[in-house]
Scaffold this motif. Structure first.
Motif, short mmCIF file in Angstrom:
data_model
loop_
_atom_site.label_atom_id
_atom_site.label_comp_id
_atom_site.label_asym_id
_atom_site.label_seq_id
_atom_site.Cartn_x
_atom_site.Cartn_y
_atom_site.Cartn_z
N UNK A 24 0.82 -1.20 0.00
CA UNK A 24 0.00 0.00 0.00
C UNK A 24 0.86 1.26 0.00
N UNK A 25 2.08 1.18 0.49
CA UNK A 25 2.97 2.32 0.56
C UNK A 25 3.85 2.45 -0.69
N UNK A 26 3.79 1.49 -1.57
CA UNK A 26 4.64 1.52 -2.76
C UNK A 26 4.18 2.57 -3.76
N UNK A 27 5.13 3.01 -4.58
CA UNK A 27 4.81 3.89 -5.70
C UNK A 27 4.51 2.99 -6.90
N UNK A 28 3.45 3.28 -7.61
CA UNK A 28 3.07 2.45 -8.74
C UNK A 28 2.76 3.31 -9.96
N UNK A 29 3.02 2.74 -11.13
CA UNK A 29 2.65 3.41 -12.37
C UNK A 29 1.13 3.37 -12.57
N UNK A 30 0.47 2.49 -11.85
CA UNK A 30 -1.00 2.40 -11.95
C UNK A 30 -1.67 3.62 -11.32
N UNK A 31 -0.94 4.27 -10.44
CA UNK A 31 -1.46 5.47 -9.78
C UNK A 31 -0.44 6.58 -9.95
N UNK A 32 -0.63 7.41 -10.97
CA UNK A 32 0.35 8.47 -11.27
C UNK A 32 0.53 9.43 -10.10
N UNK A 33 -0.53 9.61 -9.32
CA UNK A 33 -0.44 10.55 -8.20
C UNK A 33 0.54 10.08 -7.13
N UNK A 34 0.78 8.75 -7.04
CA UNK A 34 1.74 8.27 -6.04
C UNK A 34 3.14 8.73 -6.39
N UNK A 35 3.46 8.77 -7.68
CA UNK A 35 4.77 9.26 -8.12
C UNK A 35 4.81 10.78 -8.03
N UNK A 36 3.72 11.42 -8.39
CA UNK A 36 3.64 12.87 -8.25
C UNK A 36 3.86 13.28 -6.79
N UNK A 37 3.23 12.59 -5.86
CA UNK A 37 3.36 12.92 -4.44
C UNK A 37 4.78 12.68 -3.93
N UNK A 38 5.46 11.69 -4.50
CA UNK A 38 6.85 11.47 -4.12
C UNK A 38 7.68 12.73 -4.38
N UNK A 39 7.54 13.29 -5.57
CA UNK A 39 8.32 14.49 -5.91
C UNK A 39 7.86 15.70 -5.10
N UNK A 40 6.57 15.80 -4.83
CA UNK A 40 6.09 16.90 -4.00
C UNK A 40 6.69 16.81 -2.60
N UNK A 41 6.75 15.59 -2.05
CA UNK A 41 7.34 15.39 -0.73
C UNK A 41 8.83 15.74 -0.72
N UNK A 42 9.47 15.60 -1.89
CA UNK A 42 10.89 15.94 -2.01
C UNK A 42 11.11 17.45 -2.19
N UNK A 43 10.02 18.19 -2.29
CA UNK A 43 10.13 19.63 -2.50
C UNK A 43 10.32 20.02 -3.95
N UNK A 44 10.07 19.10 -4.87
CA UNK A 44 10.23 19.36 -6.30
C UNK A 44 8.97 19.99 -6.88
N UNK A 45 9.15 20.64 -8.01
CA UNK A 45 8.00 21.13 -8.77
C UNK A 45 7.57 20.02 -9.73
N UNK A 46 6.31 19.67 -9.70
CA UNK A 46 5.83 18.59 -10.57
C UNK A 46 4.41 18.90 -11.01
N UNK A 47 4.15 18.64 -12.28
CA UNK A 47 2.83 18.90 -12.85
C UNK A 47 2.33 17.63 -13.52
N UNK A 48 1.12 17.23 -13.16
CA UNK A 48 0.50 16.04 -13.74
C UNK A 48 -0.35 16.45 -14.94
N UNK A 49 0.02 15.92 -16.12
CA UNK A 49 -0.67 16.25 -17.37
C UNK A 49 -1.08 14.96 -18.09
N UNK A 50 -1.56 15.11 -19.30
CA UNK A 50 -1.82 13.96 -20.18
C UNK A 50 -0.95 14.11 -21.42
N UNK A 51 -0.40 12.99 -21.90
CA UNK A 51 0.41 13.06 -23.13
C UNK A 51 -0.51 13.06 -24.35
N UNK A 52 0.07 12.94 -25.54
CA UNK A 52 -0.72 13.07 -26.77
C UNK A 52 -1.67 11.91 -27.04
#
Length: 200
Positions: free
Chosen positions: A65-93
């Protein structure tokens, strides 16, 4: 009655002591106490086994439950936010998730692959592109690829230079510490590549 005991004839023909009623009560109490103590000990041991099995069953679920997964993009987004990074979640083409990241001064994109209906993806790709306008020789890129693991570099049709690194995350994903190591590896290799191509 001598010493509060009497001799009775046993079934085997041997004389056996007959315990008086007080001694019988004390002995019976001792036997009951010993039996109770034994039962309590067995109950505690059984409960300990049950709790241990339950803990083993729950632990993988909690860890997953604590793992980062590609099935949930927000889990990876939140990782970078927790690191203090700027990150924007978008959709590709094609409608799949895409993250634009600025991480400790490094800018890159994370694309999602193996998606079903633009969600439930199983892998990601770190990507960085450079508008070098054909200024980087193919030999330079080939030498970099030969010397470095994990990433691949190439020159696009427009003369731009690109760097990529794929990460398969599967169903269970990976924990935050391992993902942080992966991001650190990507950042170092990206810095090495930018130095090779003379990108400022």
């Amino acid at each position: 009655m001598r010493n509060q005991k009497a001799l009775v004839q046993g079934k085997t023909g041997k004389n056996r002591p007959l315990v008086c009623s007080r001694d019988a009560f004390v002995l019976r109490q001792k036997n009951i106490k010993a039996k109770v103590n034994k039962n309590v000990l067995e109950d505690i041991m059984n409960l300990t086994k049950i709790l241990a099995v339950a803990a083993l069953a729950i632990a993988p679920v909690a860890a997953q439950a604590q793992n980062l997964t590609a099935r949930d993009a927000s889990s990876i987004q939140n990782f970078f936010l927790d690191e203090g990074s700027d990150v924007e979640l978008l959709e590709d083409n094609v409608g799949d998730p895409q993250l634009n990241v600025i991480h400790y001064g490094s800018e890159f994109t994370i694309f999602f692959y193996g998606c079903h209906d633009n969600t439930n993806c199983d892998s990601i790709q770190f990507y960085s592109g450079y508008a070098t306008d054909g200024g980087v020789r193919l030999k330079t890129v080939n030498t970099f690829n030969a010397e470095k693991r994990w990433v691949r570099a190439y020159v696009g049709d427009s003369g731009s230079t690109k760097l990529e690194m794929d990460l398969y995350m599967g169903d269970g994903g990976i924990n935050a510490d391992d993902f942080a190591e992966t991001v650190g590896l990507w950042s170092r290799l990206m810095g090495d590549f930018e130095e090779v191509i003379g990108y400022n």
